[in-house]
Design a protein around this motif. Structure first.
Motif, PDB file in Angstrom:
ATOM      1  N   ALA A  20     -34.090  28.172  37.315  1.00 49.42           N
ATOM      2  CA  ALA A  20     -34.092  29.535  36.778  1.00 49.42           C
ATOM      3  C   ALA A  20     -32.663  30.058  36.719  1.00 49.42           C
ATOM      4  N   ASN A  21     -32.391  30.803  35.675  1.00 56.85           N
ATOM      5  CA  ASN A  21     -31.059  31.415  35.539  1.00 56.85           C
ATOM      6  C   ASN A  21     -31.217  32.897  35.303  1.00 56.85           C
ATOM      7  N   ILE A  22     -30.301  33.660  35.914  1.00 59.89           N
ATOM      8  CA  ILE A  22     -30.364  35.092  35.638  1.00 59.89           C
ATOM      9  C   ILE A  22     -29.216  35.464  34.711  1.00 59.89           C
ATOM     10  N   THR A  23     -29.490  36.415  33.874  1.00 58.53           N
ATOM     11  CA  THR A  23     -28.448  36.871  32.947  1.00 58.53           C
ATOM     12  C   THR A  23     -28.606  38.371  32.733  1.00 58.53           C
ATOM     13  N   SER A  24     -27.473  39.030  32.512  1.00 54.03           N
ATOM     14  CA  SER A  24     -27.585  40.473  32.258  1.00 54.03           C
ATOM     15  C   SER A  24     -27.634  40.732  30.752  1.00 54.03           C
ATOM     16  N   ASN A  25     -27.497  39.665  29.967  1.00 54.69           N
ATOM     17  CA  ASN A  25     -27.463  39.817  28.520  1.00 54.69           C
ATOM     18  C   ASN A  25     -28.890  39.817  27.952  1.00 54.69           C
ATOM     19  N   TYR A  26     -29.255  40.895  27.303  1.00 59.35           N
ATOM     20  CA  TYR A  26     -30.620  41.060  26.808  1.00 59.35           C
ATOM     21  C   TYR A  26     -30.988  39.967  25.787  1.00 59.35           C
ATOM     22  N   LEU A  27     -30.065  39.754  24.819  1.00 55.04           N
ATOM     23  CA  LEU A  27     -30.380  38.795  23.749  1.00 55.04           C
ATOM     24  C   LEU A  27     -30.497  37.376  24.288  1.00 55.04           C
ATOM     25  N   MET A  28     -29.573  37.042  25.199  1.00 57.14           N
ATOM     26  CA  MET A  28     -29.599  35.715  25.811  1.00 57.14           C
ATOM     27  C   MET A  28     -30.927  35.503  26.543  1.00 57.14           C
ATOM     28  N   ASN A  29     -31.340  36.553  27.252  1.00 55.11           N
ATOM     29  CA  ASN A  29     -32.598  36.466  27.995  1.00 55.11           C
ATOM     30  C   ASN A  29     -33.771  36.263  27.033  1.00 55.11           C
ATOM     31  N   GLN A  30     -33.784  37.000  25.912  1.00 56.64           N
ATOM     32  CA  GLN A  30     -34.867  36.867  24.935  1.00 56.64           C
ATOM     33  C   GLN A  30     -34.890  35.453  24.349  1.00 56.64           C
ATOM     34  N   TYR A  31     -33.683  34.919  24.106  1.00 56.67           N
ATOM     35  CA  TYR A  31     -33.594  33.561  23.545  1.00 56.67           C
ATOM     36  C   TYR A  31     -34.225  32.555  24.523  1.00 56.67           C
ATOM     37  N   TRP A  32     -33.853  32.654  25.808  1.00 54.69           N
ATOM     38  CA  TRP A  32     -34.370  31.695  26.797  1.00 54.69           C
ATOM     39  C   TRP A  32     -35.869  31.895  27.046  1.00 54.69           C
ATOM     40  N   ILE A  33     -36.328  33.155  26.906  1.00 51.34           N
ATOM     41  CA  ILE A  33     -37.778  33.399  27.045  1.00 51.34           C
ATOM     42  C   ILE A  33     -38.522  32.612  25.961  1.00 51.34           C
ATOM     43  N   LEU A  34     -37.945  32.658  24.750  1.00 53.89           N
ATOM     44  CA  LEU A  34     -38.575  31.949  23.636  1.00 53.89           C
ATOM     45  C   LEU A  34     -38.547  30.433  23.863  1.00 53.89           C
ATOM     46  N   VAL A  35     -37.358  29.934  24.203  1.00 51.64           N
ATOM     47  CA  VAL A  35     -37.175  28.480  24.288  1.00 51.64           C
ATOM     48  C   VAL A  35     -37.776  27.899  25.566  1.00 51.64           C
ATOM     49  N   SER A  36     -37.588  28.617  26.690  1.00 49.30           N
ATOM     50  CA  SER A  36     -37.975  28.009  27.972  1.00 49.30           C
ATOM     51  C   SER A  36     -39.294  28.519  28.531  1.00 49.30           C
ATOM     52  N   HIS A  37     -39.795  29.633  27.999  1.00 48.00           N
ATOM     53  CA  HIS A  37     -41.092  30.126  28.471  1.00 48.00           C
ATOM     54  C   HIS A  37     -42.167  29.903  27.402  1.00 48.00           C
ATOM     55  N   LYS A  38     -41.949  30.533  26.242  1.00 50.20           N
ATOM     56  CA  LYS A  38     -43.043  30.573  25.263  1.00 50.20           C
ATOM     57  C   LYS A  38     -43.289  29.211  24.615  1.00 50.20           C
ATOM     58  N   PHE A  39     -42.213  28.521  24.283  1.00 47.43           N
ATOM     59  CA  PHE A  39     -42.370  27.227  23.604  1.00 47.43           C
ATOM     60  C   PHE A  39     -43.098  26.217  24.513  1.00 47.43           C
ATOM     61  N   PRO A  40     -42.642  25.989  25.757  1.00 47.03           N
ATOM     62  CA  PRO A  40     -43.387  25.058  26.625  1.00 47.03           C
ATOM     63  C   PRO A  40     -44.823  25.519  26.880  1.00 47.03           C
ATOM     64  N   ALA A  41     -45.026  26.853  26.966  1.00 47.79           N
ATOM     65  CA  ALA A  41     -46.386  27.351  27.211  1.00 47.79           C
ATOM     66  C   ALA A  41     -47.298  27.000  26.040  1.00 47.79           C
ATOM     67  N   LEU A  42     -46.751  27.139  24.828  1.00 44.76           N
ATOM     68  CA  LEU A  42     -47.545  26.806  23.636  1.00 44.76           C
ATOM     69  C   LEU A  42     -47.917  25.324  23.636  1.00 44.76           C
ATOM     70  N   ILE A  43     -46.929  24.485  23.954  1.00 45.42           N
ATOM     71  CA  ILE A  43     -47.194  23.033  23.969  1.00 45.42           C
ATOM     72  C   ILE A  43     -48.246  22.708  25.034  1.00 45.42           C
ATOM     73  N   TYR A  44     -48.071  23.292  26.214  1.00 45.84           N
ATOM     74  CA  TYR A  44     -48.989  23.012  27.327  1.00 45.84           C
ATOM     75  C   TYR A  44     -50.416  23.447  26.960  1.00 45.84           C
ATOM     76  N   ASP A  45     -50.526  24.660  26.393  1.00 43.21           N
ATOM     77  CA  ASP A  45     -51.853  25.160  26.015  1.00 43.21           C
ATOM     78  C   ASP A  45     -52.474  24.307  24.908  1.00 43.21           C
ATOM     79  N   PHE A  46     -51.609  23.792  24.021  1.00 41.52           N
ATOM     80  CA  PHE A  46     -52.090  22.922  22.947  1.00 41.52           C
ATOM     81  C   PHE A  46     -52.688  21.643  23.558  1.00 41.52           C
ATOM     82  N   VAL A  47     -51.968  21.088  24.548  1.00 41.09           N
ATOM     83  CA  VAL A  47     -52.462  19.865  25.214  1.00 41.09           C
ATOM     84  C   VAL A  47     -53.775  20.165  25.941  1.00 41.09           C
ATOM     85  N   LEU A  48     -53.837  21.327  26.596  1.00 40.18           N
ATOM     86  CA  LEU A  48     -55.076  21.705  27.291  1.00 40.18           C
ATOM     87  C   LEU A  48     -56.237  21.802  26.310  1.00 40.18           C
ATOM     88  N   ARG A  49     -55.969  22.431  25.171  1.00 36.27           N
ATOM     89  CA  ARG A  49     -57.023  22.577  24.151  1.00 36.27           C
ATOM     90  C   ARG A  49     -57.504  21.212  23.687  1.00 36.27           C
TER      91      ARG A  49
END
Ligand SMILES: CCCCCCCCCCCCCCCC(=O)SCCNC(=O)CCNC(=O)[C@H](O)C(C)(C)COP(=O)(O)OP(=O)(O)OC[C@H]1O[C@@H](n2cnc3c(N)ncnc32)[C@H](O)[C@@H]1OP(=O)(O)O
Ligand SMILES: NC(=O)C1=CN([C@@H]2O[C@H](COP(=O)(O)OP(=O)(O)OC[C@H]3O[C@@H](n4cnc5c(N)ncnc54)[C@H](OP(=O)(O)O)[C@@H]3O)[C@@H](O)[C@H]2O)C=CC1
Length: 568
Positions: A393-422
């Protein structure tokens, strides 16, 4: 709505009195048996009293009846345990408890006493449960829903009250937060005023009650609104109207929790002429430092949930300021200070309520960036079971950077994982978990993105009043905290006590992390090859670069092979 201006300097009282309060340590031995009887007879202030009559903390609590609210909560449990263990002569602990989740209050209290937290006290005194007297009470009800017989009983015997109960949820609807944090406090104070032998009323507040200020003294600041007026106005409003006006009411505070805790302090202050009051303001209460065991924690609140989510490899990014002070304070230190403050209030009877900012940042600062580093390395050494990904985990005070990592490191893997579960016929769950996590960390970001300065002179004063023995037993000297060691124990504590994982399974957990690392390498390699294949199939330039790189590698290989044959 009036804005807070100056403050009532109730914290200065001790400085005037300090020279008179010296301890005669030799006299303490004499006090061990009868200190409490004499103290109940003292009428206001320590002036004129013999120094030898000041009992130590355990001597003071000997023979006392103590009332505790919120005893089933995180801090309440530690308070009950410490009182029973360090003050074994305490007469009885009356706990105001409500039935919950189909369990009677007796059942809840007896379950609580079987918890691991009480192992140490159980060893010393297997009959400790005989000192615990549960009293049925629902704090949001009129009269706290305490039966008239119990009111009579409590009025006749209680010597000290510790008020810990509160709703600490950041998203609590204002009406409910007001009901529990303010109105229940008011009702408890009314009950306290009926107690004939009450010597101290200790109210647990929060260091963030005045988080709309950058510098916070040990004073009670004027409330954002007169509590009574707010209570009267909200009474007739329906919930949807209250929800609509909540942001306007809380103003520059981030949530209803800090807002109602500020109002509660004001309600407590209004009684300071009639009762001996202390207000404890801890900052972010974390796992125990030493007692009863290092790293004890039993919930997901505050940083604990964040640490666990990071340790499980779910949380990869969070908005926080690396250089901001992380004002964590171990729960055992808070409880030691609370017990000492109860003793001081009863014995010295300050003329007005004393506020204790129970914080670490001003004395022994540690920063969120350092916390991130130590949490990550601790979970790599002692991994949690069945991690979703390797902890990183990394912390950042930059809003845009945080949004980018949320997309790449949270939402994208979650989508793949849920797809595999389905695909495997299971119910998708990862996206739901991430949505909850985002809500939780969104509520915490306010506290991790900025820092505050708390004056903690009363905490230092209190320490100076303790005997060397009490200072050891009720240690709240935050200078002694070794942060890396504390964070390591904290992380292990979340594993052992929150997630109930066995330490003997660590080799298997490490093996799981290695497997995850190999999966990641394989996945990344396949991804690069795939992208490259797509790319060179479409672009002549990409093909030329590819042939150039391959022939370069080939030439290097031939050169090294030739040179190694010559040297042989
Ligand atoms: C490495 C990085 C370093 C940087 C690290 C920065 C950390 C930066 C911390 C700042 C911290 C400031 C703290 C201020 C100092 C106070 O004044 S202390 C008072 C602190 N109060 C809190 O922390 C309460 C905050 N929590 C809440 O308000 C609510 O729990 C939330 C977050 C809105 C969630 O509400 P909800 O979705 O309704 O969920 P809730 O009913 O609470 O819980 C449902 C389940 O999820 C679990 N759960 C709750 N929270 C979590 C969680 N976070 N994770 C997983 N599970 C959870 C519960 O245990 C519960 O389990 P079950 O009982 O159902 O089995
Ligand atoms: N945790 C932290 O980081 C910090 C906490 N504080 C303060 O410390 C105090 C204790 O916090 P903590 O132990 O973490 O909180 P918990 O949420 O763990 O405990 C809250 C306690 O209040 C009781 N309670 C809640 N609602 C009612 C009700 N309607 N009737 C009777 N009892 C009720 C709960 O009982 P039940 O088990 O029945 O729900 C529980 O015992 C609070 O005043 C909080 O504001 C201050 C700073 C930081």
């Amino acid at each position: 709505m009036s804005q807070p201006t100056g403050g009532v300097h109730v914290g200065l009282w001790w400085r005037q009195k300090e020279p008179t309060v010296e301890r005669d340590l030799d006299g303490l031995g004499e006090q061990a048996t009868d200190g409490h009887t004499r103290l109940t007879d003292i009428g206001g202030g320590t002036e004129g009293r013999s120094m030898a009559s000041i009992p130590s903390i355990p001597e003071y609590y000997a023979g006392k009846n103590v009332l505790i609210t919120g005893a089933t909560g995180f801090m309440g449990k530690v308070l009950v345990e410490k009182l029973l263990r360090a003050c074994p002569e305490v007469r009885a602990l009356y706990l105001l408890v409500r039935p919950k989740a189909g369990q009677s209050m007796e059942q809840r209290v007896s379950d609580m006493m079987t918890c691991k937290l009480f192992d140490r006290v159980r060893e010393v005194n297997p009959d400790f449960h005989l000192k615990i007297i549960p009293i049925s009470s629902e704090l949001t009800q009129p009269g706290l829903a305490i039966s008239p017989e119990d009111v009579e009983r409590l009025s006749a015997c209680i010597n000290v009250v510790f008020h810990c109960a509160a709703t600490i949820r950041f998203d609590e609807p204002l009406k409910h937060a007001l009901q529990l944090n303010v109105i229940a406090t008011q009702q408890l104070l009314s009950l306290a005023k009926q107690m004939q032998h009450l010597e101290a009323f200790v109210h647990i507040s929060t260091a963030y009650a005045n988080c709309n200020r950058k510098h916070i003294d040990e004073v009670i600041y004027p409330p954002p609104v007169e509590p009574k007026k707010l209570i009267d106005s909200l009474e007739w409003m329906d919930d949807s109207i209250v929800r609509d006006i909540t942001p306007r009411l809380i103003g520059d505070r981030p949530n209803t929790y800090t807002y109602t805790k500020a109002l509660a302090e004001c309600v407590v202050q209004q009684e300071q002429d009639k009762l001996n009051i202390a207000i404890i303001r801890p900052s972010i209460v974390g796992a125990s430092w030493q007692e009863p065991v290092p790293g004890w924690i039993d919930n997901f609140n505050g940083p604990s949930g964040v640490f666990i989510a990071a340790g499980k490899g779910i949380l990869r990014t969070m908005r926080a300021n690396n250089d901001a002070v992380a004002d964590l304070v171990p729960v055992d230190m808070v409880i030691n200070l609370t017990l000492a403050a109860g003793w001081y209030t009863a014995v010295h009877r300050p003329k007005s309520a004393l506020v204790y900012n129970c914080t670490t940042g001003g004395i022994n600062p540690f920063h969120w960036g350092q916390i991130e580093h130590h949490v990550m390395s601790s979970f790599k050494r002692n991994p949690l079971e069945q991690a979703f990904r390797r902890p990183n985990a990394n912390i950042t005070s930059n809003y845009l950077m945080n949004q980018y990592w949320i997309l790449v490191s949270h939402k994208f893997p979650a989508l793949i994982y849920d797809f595999v579960l389905r695909l495997s016929g299971q119910k998708p769950q990862m996206m739901r978990i991430f949505n909850r996590l985002h809500k939780a960390i969104g509520l915490l970001e306010y506290f991790s993105s900025q820092d505050w300065e708390w004056n903690s002179e009363n905490m230092s004063m209190l320490m100076s009043q303790l005997t060397p023995e009490d200072r050891r037993t009720f240690n709240f000297d935050v200078r002694q905290l070794n942060w890396p060691e504390y964070i390591e124990n904290y992380c292990i504590g979340t594993k052992k006590y929150v997630l109930n994982e066995d330490m003997s399974d660590i080799p298997a957990a490490r093996q799981h992390l290695r497997k995850l690392r190999n999966i990641r390498y394989t996945f990344n390699t396949l991804l690069v090859v795939f992208i490259w294949r797509v790319f060179i199939a479409r672009s002549q330039m990409a093909r030329n670069i590819w042939y150039f790189v391959v022939s370069l590698c080939f030439k290097f290989l031939s050169y090294f092979r030739a040179s190694s044959t010559i040297t042989k």
